[in-house]
Scaffold this active site. Structure first.
Site, mmCIF file in Angstrom:
data_model
loop_
_atom_site.group_PDB
_atom_site.id
_atom_site.type_symbol
_atom_site.label_atom_id
_atom_site.label_comp_id
_atom_site.label_asym_id
_atom_site.label_seq_id
_atom_site.Cartn_x
_atom_site.Cartn_y
_atom_site.Cartn_z
ATOM 1 N N ASN A 238 -14.153 -56.091 -10.523
ATOM 2 C CA ASN A 238 -14.388 -55.766 -9.109
ATOM 3 C C ASN A 238 -13.494 -54.599 -8.734
ATOM 4 O OD1 ASN A 238 -15.245 -56.165 -6.347
ATOM 5 N ND2 ASN A 238 -13.255 -57.106 -5.945
ATOM 6 N N HIS B 229 -11.549 -52.960 -5.496
ATOM 7 C CA HIS B 229 -11.106 -53.395 -4.165
ATOM 8 C C HIS B 229 -10.229 -52.309 -3.550
ATOM 9 C CE1 HIS B 229 -9.941 -56.143 -1.013
ATOM 10 N NE2 HIS B 229 -8.695 -55.756 -1.203
ATOM 11 N N SER C 168 -7.755 -50.907 -6.399
ATOM 12 C CA SER C 168 -7.487 -51.654 -7.635
ATOM 13 C C SER C 168 -8.794 -52.064 -8.293
ATOM 14 C CB SER C 168 -6.716 -52.949 -7.323
ATOM 15 O OG SER C 168 -5.600 -52.711 -6.509
ATOM 16 N N ASP D 151 -10.383 -61.630 -4.757
ATOM 17 C CA ASP D 151 -9.568 -60.446 -5.049
ATOM 18 C C ASP D 151 -8.244 -60.820 -5.722
ATOM 19 O OD1 ASP D 151 -11.553 -58.837 -3.811
ATOM 20 O OD2 ASP D 151 -10.643 -59.173 -1.847
HETATM 21 C C1 GRF Z 1 -15.540 -49.393 -1.622
HETATM 22 O O1 GRF Z 1 -14.499 -48.988 -0.792
HETATM 23 C C2 GRF Z 1 -15.110 -50.574 -2.440
HETATM 24 O O2 GRF Z 1 -13.775 -50.534 -2.840
HETATM 25 C C3 GRF Z 1 -15.291 -51.690 -1.445
HETATM 26 O O3 GRF Z 1 -16.456 -51.369 -0.751
HETATM 27 C C4 GRF Z 1 -16.685 -49.965 -0.804
HETATM 28 C C5 GRF Z 1 -18.000 -49.766 -1.449
HETATM 29 O O4 GRF Z 1 -18.436 -48.440 -1.401
HETATM 30 N N1 GRF Z 1 -15.283 -52.980 -2.090
HETATM 31 P P1 GRF Z 1 -19.768 -48.029 -2.157
HETATM 32 O O5 GRF Z 1 -20.861 -48.991 -1.728
HETATM 33 O O6 GRF Z 1 -19.523 -48.089 -3.635
HETATM 34 O O7 GRF Z 1 -20.056 -46.643 -1.700
#
Ligand code: GRF
Length: 224
Positions: free
Chosen positions: A107, A109, A136, A145
């Site tokens: 994942n 985050h 991360s 997370d």
């Molecule tokens: C990113 O900031 C990711 O870290 C978070 O949600 C956002 C997703 O952006 N979990 P995208 O859909 O990949 O443009």
């Protein structure tokens, strides 16, 4: 070649980074499909535009979270992925579907985990007055997370930053971090062990950090 399935709920820019890196020959993976819980997610459009299988399952068509998650993971299992990447997937996953995938699901985050798991990370960083922020990539465990962190990217918080400015500045760094982390996994160089993340069979004492050149480095400064 590692078979990678992607879960995404929204814009899909992290998915796009994986597609672009694969197309550039920089990421040795086969993208075997994209799954979403939201029919209007542009991640699905990006997947279709790249010729990938793209499927949406609606939570409201299922009796509860577990039933939805089981249906979703049954669909994903049909393409036999070696890795599942959650790239902006916004639903909490039931422990029962996560457990069989521990060590094979990542994942991304938007915080320097273990700080700020959960939502609204940019707001929380600003409210706390932190001077640094980041993103991360971690192995997914049933704890939200909370799984072992593989790699992070660090960024300074500047005077006058807003949540939107932080998010916009972090996003391109997230893309590099995700591509580099999936790349190490695809090259079979990182794994989850009972004690944490190992790189080339050696337990890491701290998460890898994204270097300005787009590679990951260890806390001794060695490039991975
Ligand atoms: C990113 O900031 C990711 O870290 C978070 O949600 C956002 C997703 O952006 N979990 P995208 O859909 O990949 O443009």
């Amino acid at each position: 070649m590692l078979r990678v399935a992607v879960l995404a709920s929204g814009r899909g820019s992290n998915l796009q980074a994986l597609i672009d890196a694969r197309d550039a020959g920089a990421l040795p993976v086969e993208l075997v499909g994209v799954w979403s819980d939201r029919p209007r997610a542009s991640a699905l459009d990006r997947a279709r535009a790249a010729g990938l299988r793209a499927e949406c399952l609606l939570p409201r068509d299922h009796t509860d979270r577990l039933a939805f998650d089981r249906a979703l993971f049954e669909r994903i299992a049909t393409v036999q992925p070696g890795l599942i990447v959650c790239a902006g997937y916004l639903r909490i996953l039931s422990a029962a579907v996560v457990e069989p995938w521990i060590g094979r699901m990542l994942n991304i985050h938007p915080s320097l985990l273990p700080a700020y798991p959960g939502l609204h990370t940019h707001e929380r960083v600003l409210r706390a007055g932190d001077r640094s922020h980041g993103a991360s990539v971690h192995f997914v465990t049933p704890e939200l997370d909370g799984g072992p962190v593989i790699a992070r990217v660090r960024m300074a918080v500047e005077d006058g930053d807003t949540p939107e400015r932080l998010a916009a500045r972090l996003l391109p760094l997230e893309h590099q971090l995700l591509v580099a982390s999936v790349g190490l996994y695809a090259r079979r160089r990182i794994e989850a062990t009972a004690f944490g993340v190992a790189l080339d069979g050696q337990l890491l004492s701290a998460p890898l950090e994204l270097h300005r050149n787009g590679r990951l480095e260890t806390d001794t400064g060695a490039l991975a």
